[in-house]
Design an enzyme around this catalytic site. Sequence first.
Site, PDB file in Angstrom:
ATOM      1  NE  ARG A   1      25.059   0.752  -1.430  1.00  0.00           N
ATOM      2  CZ  ARG A   1      25.669   0.333  -2.513  1.00  0.00           C
ATOM      3  NH1 ARG A   1      25.021  -0.387  -3.385  1.00  0.00           N
ATOM      4  NH2 ARG A   1      26.927   0.614  -2.721  1.00  0.00           N
TER       5      ARG A   1
ATOM      6  CB  SER B   1      25.282  -1.019 -10.383  1.00  0.00           C
ATOM      7  OG  SER B   1      24.897   0.317 -10.209  1.00  0.00           O
TER       8      SER B   1
ATOM      9  CE  LYS C   1      34.853  -0.266  -9.562  1.00  0.00           C
ATOM     10  NZ  LYS C   1      33.819   0.575  -8.937  1.00  0.00           N
TER      11      LYS C   1
ATOM     12  CG  HIS D   1      23.091   5.221  -8.467  1.00  0.00           C
ATOM     13  ND1 HIS D   1      23.102   4.190  -9.385  1.00  0.00           N
ATOM     14  CD2 HIS D   1      24.168   5.016  -7.672  1.00  0.00           C
ATOM     15  CE1 HIS D   1      24.148   3.404  -9.159  1.00  0.00           C
ATOM     16  NE2 HIS D   1      24.810   3.875  -8.121  1.00  0.00           N
TER      17      HIS D   1
HETATM   18  P1  ADP Z   1      31.266   3.145  -7.097  1.00  0.00           P
HETATM   19  O1  ADP Z   1      31.909   2.178  -8.038  1.00  0.00           O
HETATM   20  O2  ADP Z   1      31.962   4.438  -6.968  1.00  0.00           O
HETATM   21  O3  ADP Z   1      30.860   2.558  -5.743  1.00  0.00           O
HETATM   22  P2  ADP Z   1      28.456   3.097  -7.708  1.00  0.00           P
HETATM   23  O4  ADP Z   1      27.796   3.483  -8.972  1.00  0.00           O
HETATM   24  O5  ADP Z   1      28.308   1.675  -7.264  1.00  0.00           O
HETATM   25  O6  ADP Z   1      29.935   3.543  -7.860  1.00  0.00           O
HETATM   26  O7  ADP Z   1      27.919   4.015  -6.527  1.00  0.00           O
HETATM   27  C1  ADP Z   1      28.051   5.404  -6.565  1.00  0.00           C
HETATM   28  C2  ADP Z   1      27.598   5.975  -5.238  1.00  0.00           C
HETATM   29  O8  ADP Z   1      26.217   5.718  -5.036  1.00  0.00           O
HETATM   30  C3  ADP Z   1      28.298   5.386  -4.019  1.00  0.00           C
HETATM   31  O9  ADP Z   1      28.461   6.409  -3.065  1.00  0.00           O
HETATM   32  C4  ADP Z   1      27.334   4.357  -3.529  1.00  0.00           C
HETATM   33  O10 ADP Z   1      27.466   4.129  -2.139  1.00  0.00           O
HETATM   34  C5  ADP Z   1      26.020   5.046  -3.818  1.00  0.00           C
HETATM   35  N1  ADP Z   1      24.924   4.082  -3.969  1.00  0.00           N
HETATM   36  C6  ADP Z   1      24.825   3.039  -4.813  1.00  0.00           C
HETATM   37  N2  ADP Z   1      23.672   2.365  -4.641  1.00  0.00           N
HETATM   38  C7  ADP Z   1      22.995   3.023  -3.659  1.00  0.00           C
HETATM   39  C8  ADP Z   1      21.746   2.823  -2.983  1.00  0.00           C
HETATM   40  N3  ADP Z   1      20.963   1.783  -3.288  1.00  0.00           N
HETATM   41  N4  ADP Z   1      21.407   3.692  -2.015  1.00  0.00           N
HETATM   42  C9  ADP Z   1      22.234   4.708  -1.688  1.00  0.00           C
HETATM   43  N5  ADP Z   1      23.415   4.951  -2.258  1.00  0.00           N
HETATM   44  C10 ADP Z   1      23.800   4.122  -3.228  1.00  0.00           C
END
Ligand code: ADP
Length: 166
Positions: free
Chosen positions: A90, A128, A41, A17
């Site tokens: 990703r 996450s 969630k 992130h």
């Molecule tokens: P959501 O529940 O909206 O997917 P996340 O917290 O999992 O929320 O992710 C928020 C954003 O960050 C999303 O666009 C996700 O693709 C991106 N993201 C999460 N992990 C990574 C990573 N390792 N590299 C790049 N982008 C990431």
Amino acid sequence: MITAVYPGSFDPLTHGHLDIVDRAARIFDRVVIAVLENPSKRPLFSTGERVSMIRESLGERPGVEVSTFNGLTIDFARQVGAKVIVRGLRAVSDFESEFQMALMNRRLEPEVTTVFIPTSLRHLFLSSSLIKELAEFGGDIAEFVPANVVGPLKQRLTREQQHEHP
Ligand code: ADP
């Protein structure tokens, strides 16, 4: 002055992130990290906890803010005057749902454009949910999340386990 919203659950924030935040901040004048309040969630951390952990991890990053929202991302984007929604990409598996969301958001508000930032190679498999699993089974999470997230994550998961297996 271009404002971008970076929405997500951030439960918890990872280096993946932060990498997206930093790259977005180099392109846009203002980046608003928008933490989704989504109790359905069943997040591990409350919205307030997620926001304070993100603020702490950010340190000095000019032009980057943290906020919370519920409901539609596009409404939040309008509220903060954003013309851009940033999402990280990703694997190919992210693509389909992200593309759908981007098209829907565009339909709801043509003035706001979704910009995808590809992950860095070292964060390709970082999520996450994977981090929570790793922490739960005692794996070393220190290289994947900011230093201030390590303690609370270990603590919370140990407590959850105690609840599940008293
Ligand atoms: P959501 O529940 O909206 O997917 P996340 O917290 O999992 O929320 O992710 C928020 C954003 O960050 C999303 O666009 C996700 O693709 C991106 N993201 C999460 N992990 C990574 C990573 N390792 N590299 C790049 N982008 C990431």
